[in-house]
Design a protein around this motif. Sequence first.
Motif, mmCIF file in Angstrom:
data_model
loop_
_atom_site.group_PDB
_atom_site.id
_atom_site.type_symbol
_atom_site.label_atom_id
_atom_site.label_comp_id
_atom_site.label_asym_id
_atom_site.label_seq_id
_atom_site.Cartn_x
_atom_site.Cartn_y
_atom_site.Cartn_z
ATOM 1 N N TYR A 1 39.862 35.812 52.718
ATOM 2 C CA TYR A 1 41.079 35.016 52.593
ATOM 3 C C TYR A 1 42.103 35.733 51.706
ATOM 4 C CZ TYR A 1 38.715 31.119 54.833
ATOM 5 O OH TYR A 1 38.063 30.334 55.730
ATOM 6 N N TYR A 2 43.383 35.534 52.047
ATOM 7 C CA TYR A 2 44.475 36.154 51.301
ATOM 8 C C TYR A 2 45.541 35.111 50.992
ATOM 9 C CZ TYR A 2 42.455 40.680 52.413
ATOM 10 O OH TYR A 2 41.608 41.748 52.504
ATOM 11 N N TYR A 3 46.154 35.274 49.814
ATOM 12 C CA TYR A 3 47.176 34.328 49.359
ATOM 13 C C TYR A 3 48.548 34.980 49.499
ATOM 14 C CZ TYR A 3 49.155 30.487 46.637
ATOM 15 O OH TYR A 3 49.866 29.387 46.247
ATOM 16 N N LEU A 4 49.426 34.333 50.273
ATOM 17 C CA LEU A 4 50.778 34.856 50.479
ATOM 18 C C LEU A 4 51.624 34.621 49.232
ATOM 19 C CD1 LEU A 4 53.026 36.049 52.241
ATOM 20 C CD2 LEU A 4 53.426 33.745 53.137
ATOM 21 N N ILE A 5 52.089 35.719 48.626
ATOM 22 C CA ILE A 5 52.895 35.624 47.407
ATOM 23 C C ILE A 5 54.375 35.475 47.738
ATOM 24 C CG2 ILE A 5 53.618 36.857 45.317
ATOM 25 C CD1 ILE A 5 50.886 38.189 45.274
ATOM 26 N N HIS A 6 54.858 36.337 48.643
ATOM 27 C CA HIS A 6 56.297 36.310 48.922
ATOM 28 C C HIS A 6 56.594 37.041 50.229
ATOM 29 C CE1 HIS A 6 60.486 35.735 47.972
ATOM 30 N NE2 HIS A 6 60.747 37.020 48.004
ATOM 31 N N LYS A 7 57.597 36.561 50.933
ATOM 32 C CA LYS A 7 58.122 37.211 52.139
ATOM 33 C C LYS A 7 59.598 37.496 51.910
ATOM 34 C CE LYS A 7 59.615 35.965 56.819
ATOM 35 N NZ LYS A 7 61.035 36.058 56.454
ATOM 36 N N TRP A 8 60.032 38.687 52.302
ATOM 37 C CA TRP A 8 61.449 39.011 52.113
ATOM 38 C C TRP A 8 61.931 39.905 53.250
ATOM 39 C CZ3 TRP A 8 57.472 41.433 49.685
ATOM 40 C CH2 TRP A 8 57.466 42.825 49.633
ATOM 41 N N GLY A 9 63.197 40.289 53.184
ATOM 42 C CA GLY A 9 63.769 41.140 54.227
ATOM 43 C C GLY A 9 64.221 40.341 55.435
ATOM 44 N N LYS A 10 64.510 41.050 56.523
ATOM 45 C CA LYS A 10 64.975 40.434 57.762
ATOM 46 C C LYS A 10 63.784 39.993 58.603
ATOM 47 C CE LYS A 10 67.015 44.225 58.864
ATOM 48 N NZ LYS A 10 67.773 45.243 59.610
ATOM 49 N N PHE B 1 42.006 32.007 41.569
ATOM 50 C CA PHE B 1 43.134 31.082 41.572
ATOM 51 C C PHE B 1 42.656 29.692 41.152
ATOM 52 C CE2 PHE B 1 44.501 34.422 44.409
ATOM 53 C CZ PHE B 1 45.860 34.536 44.172
ATOM 54 N N ASP B 2 43.565 28.939 40.549
ATOM 55 C CA ASP B 2 43.276 27.542 40.191
ATOM 56 C C ASP B 2 43.401 26.706 41.464
ATOM 57 O OD1 ASP B 2 43.263 24.908 39.335
ATOM 58 O OD2 ASP B 2 44.357 25.354 37.492
ATOM 59 N N ILE B 3 42.289 26.151 41.919
ATOM 60 C CA ILE B 3 42.261 25.433 43.198
ATOM 61 C C ILE B 3 43.224 24.251 43.219
ATOM 62 C CG2 ILE B 3 40.379 23.875 42.550
ATOM 63 C CD1 ILE B 3 39.316 24.205 45.423
ATOM 64 N N ASP B 4 43.532 23.689 42.061
ATOM 65 C CA ASP B 4 44.427 22.529 41.994
ATOM 66 C C ASP B 4 45.902 22.920 42.091
ATOM 67 O OD1 ASP B 4 42.295 20.717 41.675
ATOM 68 O OD2 ASP B 4 42.203 21.158 39.525
ATOM 69 N N LYS B 5 46.183 24.221 42.000
ATOM 70 C CA LYS B 5 47.582 24.653 41.967
ATOM 71 C C LYS B 5 47.966 25.551 43.136
ATOM 72 C CE LYS B 5 47.771 24.352 36.919
ATOM 73 N NZ LYS B 5 47.999 25.088 35.646
ATOM 74 N N VAL B 6 47.020 25.868 44.026
ATOM 75 C CA VAL B 6 47.349 26.754 45.148
ATOM 76 C C VAL B 6 48.126 25.994 46.220
ATOM 77 C CG1 VAL B 6 45.374 28.271 44.789
ATOM 78 C CG2 VAL B 6 45.130 26.284 46.289
ATOM 79 N N ASP B 7 48.938 26.721 46.960
ATOM 80 C CA ASP B 7 49.683 26.177 48.091
ATOM 81 C C ASP B 7 48.856 26.430 49.352
ATOM 82 O OD1 ASP B 7 51.411 25.452 50.081
ATOM 83 O OD2 ASP B 7 52.950 26.942 49.605
ATOM 84 N N ALA B 8 48.380 25.360 49.983
ATOM 85 C CA ALA B 8 47.519 25.506 51.162
ATOM 86 C C ALA B 8 48.209 26.271 52.279
ATOM 87 C CB ALA B 8 47.082 24.124 51.662
ATOM 88 N N ASN B 9 49.540 26.177 52.360
ATOM 89 C CA ASN B 9 50.284 26.877 53.415
ATOM 90 C C ASN B 9 50.403 28.371 53.160
ATOM 91 O OD1 ASN B 9 50.843 24.589 55.019
ATOM 92 N ND2 ASN B 9 52.499 23.999 53.638
ATOM 93 N N ALA B 10 49.937 28.827 51.997
ATOM 94 C CA ALA B 10 50.027 30.247 51.662
ATOM 95 C C ALA B 10 48.685 30.965 51.820
ATOM 96 C CB ALA B 10 50.533 30.417 50.230
ATOM 97 N N ILE B 11 47.663 30.253 52.287
ATOM 98 C CA ILE B 11 46.329 30.843 52.414
ATOM 99 C C ILE B 11 46.067 31.209 53.878
ATOM 100 C CG2 ILE B 11 43.859 30.466 52.102
ATOM 101 C CD1 ILE B 11 44.555 28.460 49.902
ATOM 102 N N PHE B 12 45.690 32.472 54.119
ATOM 103 C CA PHE B 12 45.449 32.961 55.473
ATOM 104 C C PHE B 12 44.170 33.786 55.506
ATOM 105 C CE2 PHE B 12 49.978 32.425 54.844
ATOM 106 C CZ PHE B 12 50.354 31.704 55.965
#
Length: 240
Positions: free
Chosen positions: A144-153, A58-69
Amino acid sequence: MLQTIDIQQQLIKERNKKHQSFDVLQWVQEVFEDIETKEKSVLERLAQSPIHKNVNSFDIDKVDANAIFHIKQIKKICIDFRLRFLDTRYFKADYPQEVISKIQALEKEHHTTLDGFKIIAPSKLFELNEADDPLLFAPMGNGYYYLIHKWGKDLHPMRKIKFWAIKNVENLLWAVLAASILGTFVTKNLFYGDMNNFGHIAILFLFFVKGIIGMFFFYGVASGKNFSAYCWTSKYNKIS
């Protein structure tokens, strides 16, 4: 008198400069075929992941810090709420269009092709076509894992409490102890009336402990279920 400019018409003129004898219907068909091909590629990777790699760049300048777990955080949440964290190849539910769009946007933004997708979801989503708060991740390496998307209920607010007793062996023992104490004091007068003493209460308590443990293990063995701490990354529905 000056006429207003229709931007749409200007776009059409600019497009037609590159396409002499332009066949609009043919062009539209090619556009949709290109979109379908790209979407098919994403879905195929999700259905077979991991294919070639388990770490993405990933490009470190473009990642969302809140999406890294980190995997430790993912593990705790999965155990607390009795969820699975598995490769997407085991996921049986459908993916919404937003998932495909998010993957394509990430790949374009970071100039990469994502692979090794993982997903957090209840175990039933790895069997049935239901939607209950799945979360799609891409591995970044070093746990480490990057959260792409959450969906559903969203999950039911009582889900953590519902599965607390089968989180691990220690929780089960505490649950059995609490249930046995409650059962003893609720039924002691029913069994012994006013003649109950410490010995009677102790025997009744042990009876409840034995009975509740027996029921738990009978259900567990019969259904093939395991504690959340041991099955959060298991691809099997039953104990293997």
